[in-house]
Scaffold this motif. Structure first.
Motif, PDB file in Angstrom:
ATOM      1  N   ALA A 128       0.821  -1.242   0.000  1.00  0.00           N
ATOM      2  CA  ALA A 128      -0.086  -0.166  -0.109  1.00  0.00           C
ATOM      3  C   ALA A 128       0.730   1.239   0.006  1.00  0.00           C
ATOM      4  CB  ALA A 128      -0.955  -0.173   1.254  1.00  0.00           C
ATOM      5  N   LEU A 129       2.052   1.146   0.783  1.00  0.00           N
ATOM      6  CA  LEU A 129       2.876   2.159   0.759  1.00  0.00           C
ATOM      7  C   LEU A 129       3.475   2.429  -0.640  1.00  0.00           C
ATOM      8  CD1 LEU A 129       4.442   1.852   4.260  1.00  0.00           C
ATOM      9  CD2 LEU A 129       3.112   3.899   3.643  1.00  0.00           C
TER      10      LEU A 129
ATOM     11  N   ALA B 105       2.394   1.584  -3.487  1.00  0.00           N
ATOM     12  CA  ALA B 105       1.247   2.161  -4.487  1.00  0.00           C
ATOM     13  C   ALA B 105       0.922   3.581  -4.683  1.00  0.00           C
ATOM     14  CB  ALA B 105      -0.181   1.347  -4.069  1.00  0.00           C
ATOM     15  N   ILE B 106       1.107   4.181  -3.136  1.00  0.00           N
ATOM     16  CA  ILE B 106       1.045   5.755  -3.298  1.00  0.00           C
ATOM     17  C   ILE B 106       2.410   6.603  -3.616  1.00  0.00           C
ATOM     18  CG2 ILE B 106      -0.881   5.706  -1.731  1.00  0.00           C
ATOM     19  CD1 ILE B 106       0.959   6.663   0.691  1.00  0.00           C
ATOM     20  N   GLY B 107       3.407   5.604  -4.110  1.00  0.00           N
ATOM     21  CA  GLY B 107       4.602   6.535  -4.546  1.00  0.00           C
ATOM     22  C   GLY B 107       5.973   6.341  -3.586  1.00  0.00           C
ATOM     23  N   GLU B 108       5.685   5.833  -2.411  1.00  0.00           N
ATOM     24  CA  GLU B 108       7.042   5.493  -1.581  1.00  0.00           C
ATOM     25  C   GLU B 108       7.816   4.355  -1.819  1.00  0.00           C
ATOM     26  OE1 GLU B 108       7.404   7.493   0.881  1.00  0.00           O
ATOM     27  OE2 GLU B 108       5.538   8.559   1.471  1.00  0.00           O
ATOM     28  N   ARG B 109       8.908   4.504  -1.972  1.00  0.00           N
ATOM     29  CA  ARG B 109       9.969   3.573  -2.114  1.00  0.00           C
ATOM     30  C   ARG B 109      10.173   2.600  -0.954  1.00  0.00           C
ATOM     31  NH1 ARG B 109      13.593   2.414  -6.233  1.00  0.00           N
ATOM     32  NH2 ARG B 109      15.521   1.804  -5.473  1.00  0.00           N
ATOM     33  N   VAL B 110      10.004   1.306  -1.018  1.00  0.00           N
ATOM     34  CA  VAL B 110       9.735   0.600   0.336  1.00  0.00           C
ATOM     35  C   VAL B 110      10.653  -0.543   0.052  1.00  0.00           C
ATOM     36  CG1 VAL B 110       8.105  -0.574   1.735  1.00  0.00           C
ATOM     37  CG2 VAL B 110       7.356   1.370   0.577  1.00  0.00           C
TER      38      VAL B 110
ATOM     39  N   LEU C  91       8.530  -1.612  -4.611  1.00  0.00           N
ATOM     40  CA  LEU C  91       8.625  -2.451  -3.511  1.00  0.00           C
ATOM     41  C   LEU C  91       9.773  -3.566  -3.634  1.00  0.00           C
ATOM     42  CD1 LEU C  91       7.782  -3.265  -0.841  1.00  0.00           C
ATOM     43  CD2 LEU C  91       5.813  -5.060  -1.822  1.00  0.00           C
ATOM     44  N   PHE C  92      10.549  -3.515  -2.803  1.00  0.00           N
ATOM     45  CA  PHE C  92      11.775  -4.321  -2.948  1.00  0.00           C
ATOM     46  C   PHE C  92      12.039  -5.410  -1.631  1.00  0.00           C
ATOM     47  CE2 PHE C  92      12.452  -0.710  -5.554  1.00  0.00           C
ATOM     48  CZ  PHE C  92      13.646  -1.169  -6.546  1.00  0.00           C
ATOM     49  N   ILE C  93      12.446  -6.591  -1.584  1.00  0.00           N
ATOM     50  CA  ILE C  93      12.607  -6.965  -0.504  1.00  0.00           C
ATOM     51  C   ILE C  93      13.944  -7.774  -0.241  1.00  0.00           C
ATOM     52  CG2 ILE C  93      11.788  -9.291  -1.801  1.00  0.00           C
ATOM     53  CD1 ILE C  93      10.428 -10.116   1.150  1.00  0.00           C
TER      54      ILE C  93
ATOM     55  N   ASP D 228      18.026   4.951  -0.021  1.00  0.00           N
ATOM     56  CA  ASP D 228      17.396   5.175  -1.175  1.00  0.00           C
ATOM     57  C   ASP D 228      15.774   4.862  -0.912  1.00  0.00           C
ATOM     58  OD1 ASP D 228      19.588   5.615  -2.712  1.00  0.00           O
ATOM     59  OD2 ASP D 228      19.517   3.679  -3.473  1.00  0.00           O
ATOM     60  N   PHE D 229      15.579   4.098   0.269  1.00  0.00           N
ATOM     61  CA  PHE D 229      13.919   4.003   0.574  1.00  0.00           C
ATOM     62  C   PHE D 229      13.639   4.510   1.623  1.00  0.00           C
ATOM     63  CE2 PHE D 229      16.477   0.003  -0.535  1.00  0.00           C
ATOM     64  CZ  PHE D 229      15.716  -0.494  -1.629  1.00  0.00           C
ATOM     65  N   SER D 230      12.281   5.284   1.483  1.00  0.00           N
ATOM     66  CA  SER D 230      11.810   6.052   2.369  1.00  0.00           C
ATOM     67  C   SER D 230      11.139   5.351   3.412  1.00  0.00           C
ATOM     68  CB  SER D 230      10.490   6.982   1.664  1.00  0.00           C
ATOM     69  OG  SER D 230       9.916   6.111   1.021  1.00  0.00           O
ATOM     70  N   TYR D 231      10.738   3.972   3.156  1.00  0.00           N
ATOM     71  CA  TYR D 231      10.144   3.219   4.318  1.00  0.00           C
ATOM     72  C   TYR D 231      10.970   1.877   4.169  1.00  0.00           C
ATOM     73  CZ  TYR D 231       6.238   6.230   5.729  1.00  0.00           C
ATOM     74  OH  TYR D 231       5.376   6.951   6.095  1.00  0.00           O
TER      75      TYR D 231
END
Length: 264
Positions: A30-31, A33-38, A86-88, A123-126
């Motif tokens: 969801a994060l 999807a609203i443009g955050e890099r997670v 979204l990365f893992i 590089d990731f906001s969350y």
């Protein structure tokens, strides 16, 4: 985010089956999807977050194990998922042996914090840390590295008992290794409106913990349960189902809390 390079949230509960991984996957989606890099870091040897995001075991050549022991950094371990932004960092069974491997090292609880202090992590906001269902060295590393803890809590009879233990653990971590750690919020999962006990648990938790508890209730939902077997977050598998809609609401609440915290 003003004044911060990123925000690190640990999703933890020492009890299994409360929706930790489902919450990690769908909140992160969801994060994103609203443009955050997670980035999700899968710290559970079972690797359910990795599987639930479609990362095949054969492709997990570098993993959270390598990140923790310092053999690879975020750039080498993070894999792009099917979800844009979204990365893992996937998990492997190698994590089962990590306690024995690093137990005698003086910085054993700060391995993850060190790895996530690198430029590539910014590089990731969350960054979402998905913990195993126990309080062990992996969970301790997650809490030492995080800014806050998000606690999924199943709507069942023993929920408050387990929660009090977890809150004591967070206090202990704050006193000993991570003074910045706070409770981001408590999310009530597997809610069944037809069950009187579930509503009683909701009322009890809100009475005891007030605004620490999110307004959003995550319902029991078949589509959410099915999604991991297809290697997809529920939000991708069936956006319109009640569970997906609830996780979108939860992401909105998380962001609102972060904005209020930054404005304070």
């Amino acid at each position: 985010m003003a004044g911060e390079r990123n925000r690190i949230i640990t999703i933890a509960n020492q009890k299994g089956g409360v929706g930790k991984t489902t919450t990690a996957i769908n909140l992160a989606t969801a994060l994103a999807a609203i443009g955050e890099r997670v980035l999700i870091v899968d710290l559970d040897p079972q690797g359910n977050a990795s599987t639930g995001l479609g990362i095949d075991r054969k492709s997990r050549l570098v993993s959270s194990y390598d990140l923790l022991v310092g053999e690879a950094g975020v750039r080498e371990t993070a894999q792009q998922t099917a979800v844009p932004n979204l990365f893992i960092v996937p998990s492997t069974m190698d994590l089962l042996g990590i306690e024995m491997e690093i137990a005698q090292q003086s910085d054993r609880v700060f391995k993850l914090k060190k790895a996530l202090a690198s430029e590539e992590a910014f590089d990731f906001s969350y960054i979402i840390l998905d913990c195993p269902p126990s309080f062990n060295l992996l969970t301790m590393n997650a809490m030492a590295a995080a800014h806050s803890v998000l606690v999924p809590l199943q709507c069942e009879f023993f929920a408050l008992e387990g929660l009090s233990q977890l809150l004591e653990t967070v206090d202990q971590v704050r006193r000993t290794v991570n003074p910045r750690l706070d409770i981001q919020g408590i999310v009530l999962t597997m809610f069944d409106a037809r069950n009187n006990l579930a509503q009683q648990v909701v009322n009890d938790v809100r009475t005891h913990l007030g605004d620490k508890v999110y307004h959003t209730l995550i319902p029991r939902n078949v589509r959410v349960s099915e999604a991991p077997s297809y290697g997809k977050p529920a939000i991708l598998y069936d956006l319109k189902c009640a569970g997906s809609q609830a996780y979108l609401q939860l992401a909105s609440e998380v962001i609102q809390r972060e904005r209020r915290r930054l404005a304070a």
